[in-house]
Design an enzyme around this catalytic site. Structure first.
Site, PDB file in Angstrom:
ATOM      1  N   GLY A 244       0.835  -1.201   0.000  1.00 15.75           N
ATOM      2  CA  GLY A 244       0.000   0.000   0.000  1.00 15.75           C
ATOM      3  C   GLY A 244       0.867   1.246   0.000  1.00 15.75           C
ATOM      4  O   GLY A 244       2.018   1.213  -0.448  1.00 15.75           O
ATOM      5  N   GLU A 266       5.663  -3.417   0.636  1.00 14.67           N
ATOM      6  CA  GLU A 266       5.645  -3.043  -0.790  1.00 14.67           C
ATOM      7  C   GLU A 266       4.860  -1.751  -0.878  1.00 14.67           C
ATOM      8  O   GLU A 266       3.631  -1.754  -0.856  1.00 14.67           O
ATOM      9  CB  GLU A 266       4.932  -4.125  -1.620  1.00 14.67           C
ATOM     10  CG  GLU A 266       5.642  -5.439  -1.670  1.00 14.67           C
ATOM     11  CD  GLU A 266       6.852  -5.428  -2.582  1.00 14.67           C
ATOM     12  OE1 GLU A 266       7.116  -4.387  -3.228  1.00 14.67           O
ATOM     13  OE2 GLU A 266       7.542  -6.443  -2.635  1.00 14.67           O
TER      14      GLU A 266
HETATM   15  P1  NAD Z   1      -3.426   2.320   1.363  1.00 11.89           P
HETATM   16  O1  NAD Z   1      -2.118   2.496   2.032  1.00 11.89           O
HETATM   17  O2  NAD Z   1      -4.478   3.331   1.553  1.00 11.89           O
HETATM   18  O3  NAD Z   1      -4.083   0.919   1.819  1.00 11.89           O
HETATM   19  C1  NAD Z   1      -3.437  -0.308   1.612  1.00 11.89           C
HETATM   20  C2  NAD Z   1      -3.936  -1.337   2.593  1.00 11.89           C
HETATM   21  O4  NAD Z   1      -3.431  -1.036   3.886  1.00 11.89           O
HETATM   22  C3  NAD Z   1      -5.451  -1.379   2.744  1.00 11.89           C
HETATM   23  O5  NAD Z   1      -5.844  -2.713   2.910  1.00 11.89           O
HETATM   24  C4  NAD Z   1      -5.690  -0.578   4.017  1.00 11.89           C
HETATM   25  O6  NAD Z   1      -6.886  -0.904   4.677  1.00 11.89           O
HETATM   26  C5  NAD Z   1      -4.487  -0.972   4.835  1.00 11.89           C
HETATM   27  N1  NAD Z   1      -4.036  -0.009   5.857  1.00 11.89           N
HETATM   28  C6  NAD Z   1      -3.925   1.333   5.733  1.00 11.89           C
HETATM   29  N2  NAD Z   1      -3.384   1.855   6.856  1.00 11.89           N
HETATM   30  C7  NAD Z   1      -3.131   0.825   7.683  1.00 11.89           C
HETATM   31  C8  NAD Z   1      -2.570   0.716   8.993  1.00 11.89           C
HETATM   32  N3  NAD Z   1      -2.145   1.786   9.660  1.00 11.89           N
HETATM   33  N4  NAD Z   1      -2.464  -0.504   9.548  1.00 11.89           N
HETATM   34  C9  NAD Z   1      -2.865  -1.600   8.871  1.00 11.89           C
HETATM   35  N5  NAD Z   1      -3.417  -1.566   7.646  1.00 11.89           N
HETATM   36  C10 NAD Z   1      -3.546  -0.365   7.055  1.00 11.89           C
HETATM   37  O7  NAD Z   1      -3.117   2.116  -0.205  1.00 11.89           O
HETATM   38  P2  NAD Z   1      -4.121   2.061  -1.444  1.00 11.89           P
HETATM   39  O8  NAD Z   1      -4.678   3.404  -1.710  1.00 11.89           O
HETATM   40  O9  NAD Z   1      -5.063   0.901  -1.285  1.00 11.89           O
HETATM   41  O10 NAD Z   1      -3.117   1.649  -2.628  1.00 11.89           O
HETATM   42  C11 NAD Z   1      -2.328   2.552  -3.342  1.00 11.89           C
HETATM   43  C12 NAD Z   1      -0.913   2.586  -2.799  1.00 11.89           C
HETATM   44  O11 NAD Z   1      -0.358   1.271  -2.764  1.00 11.89           O
HETATM   45  C13 NAD Z   1       0.019   3.373  -3.695  1.00 11.89           C
HETATM   46  O12 NAD Z   1       0.896   4.116  -2.892  1.00 11.89           O
HETATM   47  C14 NAD Z   1       0.765   2.292  -4.478  1.00 11.89           C
HETATM   48  O13 NAD Z   1       2.015   2.708  -4.997  1.00 11.89           O
HETATM   49  C15 NAD Z   1       0.909   1.246  -3.428  1.00 11.89           C
HETATM   50  N6  NAD Z   1       1.134  -0.073  -4.019  1.00 11.89           N
HETATM   51  C16 NAD Z   1       2.395  -0.617  -3.927  1.00 11.89           C
HETATM   52  C17 NAD Z   1       2.657  -1.844  -4.516  1.00 11.89           C
HETATM   53  C18 NAD Z   1       4.035  -2.436  -4.471  1.00 11.89           C
HETATM   54  O14 NAD Z   1       4.171  -3.618  -4.757  1.00 11.89           O
HETATM   55  N7  NAD Z   1       5.088  -1.701  -4.134  1.00 11.89           N
HETATM   56  C19 NAD Z   1       1.635  -2.553  -5.166  1.00 11.89           C
HETATM   57  C20 NAD Z   1       0.368  -1.982  -5.213  1.00 11.89           C
HETATM   58  C21 NAD Z   1       0.123  -0.746  -4.632  1.00 11.89           C
END
Ligand code: NAD
Length: 514
Positions: A244, A266
């Site tokens: 995320g 990631e």
């Molecule tokens: P996000 O960070 O908002 O959420 C990702 C996940 O984390 C969700 O399931 C969310 O509920 C959970 N989450 C958020 N805060 C948390 C916490 N404090 N504790 C536990 N869980 C928590 O991300 P998003 O908007 O869903 O996705 C987009 C982001 O993800 C972008 O920054 C993108 O670059 C990144 N991403 C990275 C990869 C990689 O492999 N490097 C792959 C896909 C997406």
């Protein structure tokens, strides 16, 4: 132009229901406690209510997966592979159903949704092969009559937290590998994509029944950050693999570290391609347009910066702008055959894009093409945008940030050193590329003095990695590696073994005692 028409939410809900039923999700649990919803970015509407978990029910899922661990751990790895092989067959059978859910729930165009499911099938095949190749090394012992070796053992429960933009592929990168490694899994998908998660779980449960694997080898828990935190803080979760935003990684890492758990992160990217004067510019345009505008710029590997040599920057900007003009009429319903750019996931993505464009212009940037919202009149809660290209006078603060939307910044350089400095001058370190026909330049970019990313490509865009390689990045991207190569080692623990098969007991380093 086809972009005026969008399906209505009820029709999308019906399509989702059919796909869920085909995957074995007959009935969605009615929300009694924590009420959640499944939405679609195609219209911005609510598909139906879905029961979400609480921290307490997430804890019970960990209890179940923890209890299933010893039996799974003791199952021979090639037999564990049989579960993943069956999952791969079921994914193949239900490829269209899962792709339908990915389109309805994440807004991906049809071919990308099918591609995402294909990626899961590929990971299954990789993992099945791996189930017979969890090799340890043997090393020569310094002592006579001794053997030194290492063996790899399952870790325990792996908590998998995933992002909305790859709602199923990232799950499979983690889960298929973790399962053949002998771990059990608790998955918390993005709160924006609960339906695809329920469908994957149902298929895996069917595979488990058919291959005799313990049912609790996999659990899915639905909900937002609070449910994720229940996994983060649970000491029984031996490895927390979280995908995320960088903000999420920053919150998660210290909490897992505080309980001496392992984490695999990631996180966000801010990916760039360097375009050298010798580059094949047609290749540059094709590679860049898909990487920057595909998935509406919502890939972690999306191309966000194009760093172009001053001798070719005018021509490159012109060609990219012309290619983007053709895209503008192909923004719309992701299920329609001719669509290339589907919706943003929601208002947050749109606001971020609008703000970034304003800031870029305030910094002296010039929008060459795109940036307007589309289809607002057809669905006011859906966020369709024209992918934008912005010519920037320099790498200002907004360019150094990841804006999760289709904005491509064009920057200019004179020497390769300057290009590498610009390239590496951002906090993130995920994916990168150089377009050149000069071998020395390509090698310098690939070398330790070149790109500082986890993925470094030559004459190909930054997105669309194959599963056979280790995937991940450095710096604010979190340092984790998933999927191919030897990424499996993150899902196991290593034991170093010394075996004495001689009659003597010599001590290492020549130490004498008694
Ligand atoms: P996000 O960070 O908002 O959420 C990702 C996940 O984390 C969700 O399931 C969310 O509920 C959970 N989450 C958020 N805060 C948390 C916490 N404090 N504790 C536990 N869980 C928590 O991300 P998003 O908007 O869903 O996705 C987009 C982001 O993800 C972008 O920054 C993108 O670059 C990144 N991403 C990275 C990869 C990689 O492999 N490097 C792959 C896909 C997406």
């Amino acid at each position: 132009m086809h972009t005026s028409a969008l399906p209505d939410t009820e029709h999308l809900a019906e399509r989702a229901r059919r796909a869920l039923a085909a995957c074995g999700v007959e009935r969605l649990r009615e929300p009694v406690g924590a009420a959640g919803t499944a939405r679609t970015p195609v219209t911005g509407g609510i598909l139906f209510p879905v029961e979400f978990d609480t921290a307490a029910s997430a804890g019970r899922a960990v209890t179940a997966a923890h209890a299933a661990f010893p039996a799974w751990r003791d199952t021979p790895a090639p037999v564990r592979g049989a579960l993943v092989r069956r999952l791969g067959e079921l994914l193949r059978e239900h490829k269209a159903d899962l792709a339908e859910l990915v389109t309805v729930e994440a807004g991906k165009i049809r071919s990308e949704a099918l591609g995402e499911v294909q990626e899961m099938i590929d990971v299954c095949e990789f993992a099945v092969g791996l189930s017979r190749q969890l090799y340890g090394r043997t090393m020569p012992s310094e002592r006579p009559g001794h053997r030194l070796m290492e063996t790899w053992h399952p870790l325990g429960v792996v908590g998998v937290i995933t992002a909305f933009n790859f709602p199923v592929a990232v799950w499979s990168w983690n889960t298929c590998i973790a399962l053949v490694c002998g771990d059990t899994v608790v998955w918390k998908p993005s709160e924006l994509t609960p339906l695809t998660a329920l469908a994957c779980h149902a298929l895996l449960m069917r595979a488990a029944r058919e291959t005799g694997a313990p049912e609790d080898v996999h659990r899915v828990v639905l909900g937002d950050r609070a449910v994720g935190e229940a996994l983060v803080d649970d000491a029984r979760v031996a490895l927390l693999s979280a995908t995320g935003s960088t903000a999420m990684g920053r919150a998660v890492a210290p909490r897992v570290a505080a309980r001496m758990g392992r984490y695999l992160l990631e996180l966000g990217g801010n990916n760039a391609a360097v375009v050298a004067p010798s580059a094949d510019l047609d290749l540059v345009v094709r590679g860049s347009v898909f990487a920057a505008a595909g998935t509406a710029g919502q890939r972690c590997t999306s191309l966000r910066r194009l760093i172009v040599h001053e001798d070719v920057v005018e021509e490159v900007a012109e060609k990219i702008t012309a290619a983007y003009r053709q895209l503008q009429d192909r923004v719309g319903d992701p299920s329609a055959e001719e669509t290339l750019v589907g919706p943003l996931i929601g208002e947050r993505g749109y606001t971020a894009m609008r703000d970034a464009l304003e800031r870029a212009q305030a910094d002296g940037g010039r929008v060459l093409v795109g940036g307007e919202r589309r289809l607002e009149e057809a669905a006011k809660d859906a966020y369709y945008v024209e992918p934008a290209v912005v010519r920037m006078p320099g790498q200002t603060e907004v360019v150094r940030e990841e804006t999760f939307a289709p904005i491509l910044y064009v920057l200019t350089y004179r020497t390769l050193e300057e290009a590498v400095e610009l390239h590496n001058g951002v906090p993130q370190g995920l994916s990168s590329a150089v377009f050149t026909r000069d071998q020395q330049e390509a090698e310098r970019f690939l070398s330790s003095a070149g790109s500082d990313c986890g993925i470094v490509n030559v004459n190909i865009g930054t997105s669309g990695a194959e599963i056979g390689g280790a995937f991940g990045g450095e710096k604010d991207t979190g340092g984790g590696r998933e999927s191919g190569s030897d990424s499996w080692k993150a899902y196991m623990r290593r034991a170093t073994n010394t075996v004495n098969f001689g009659g003597e007991l010599p001590l290492a380093q020549g130490v004498r005692f008694l």
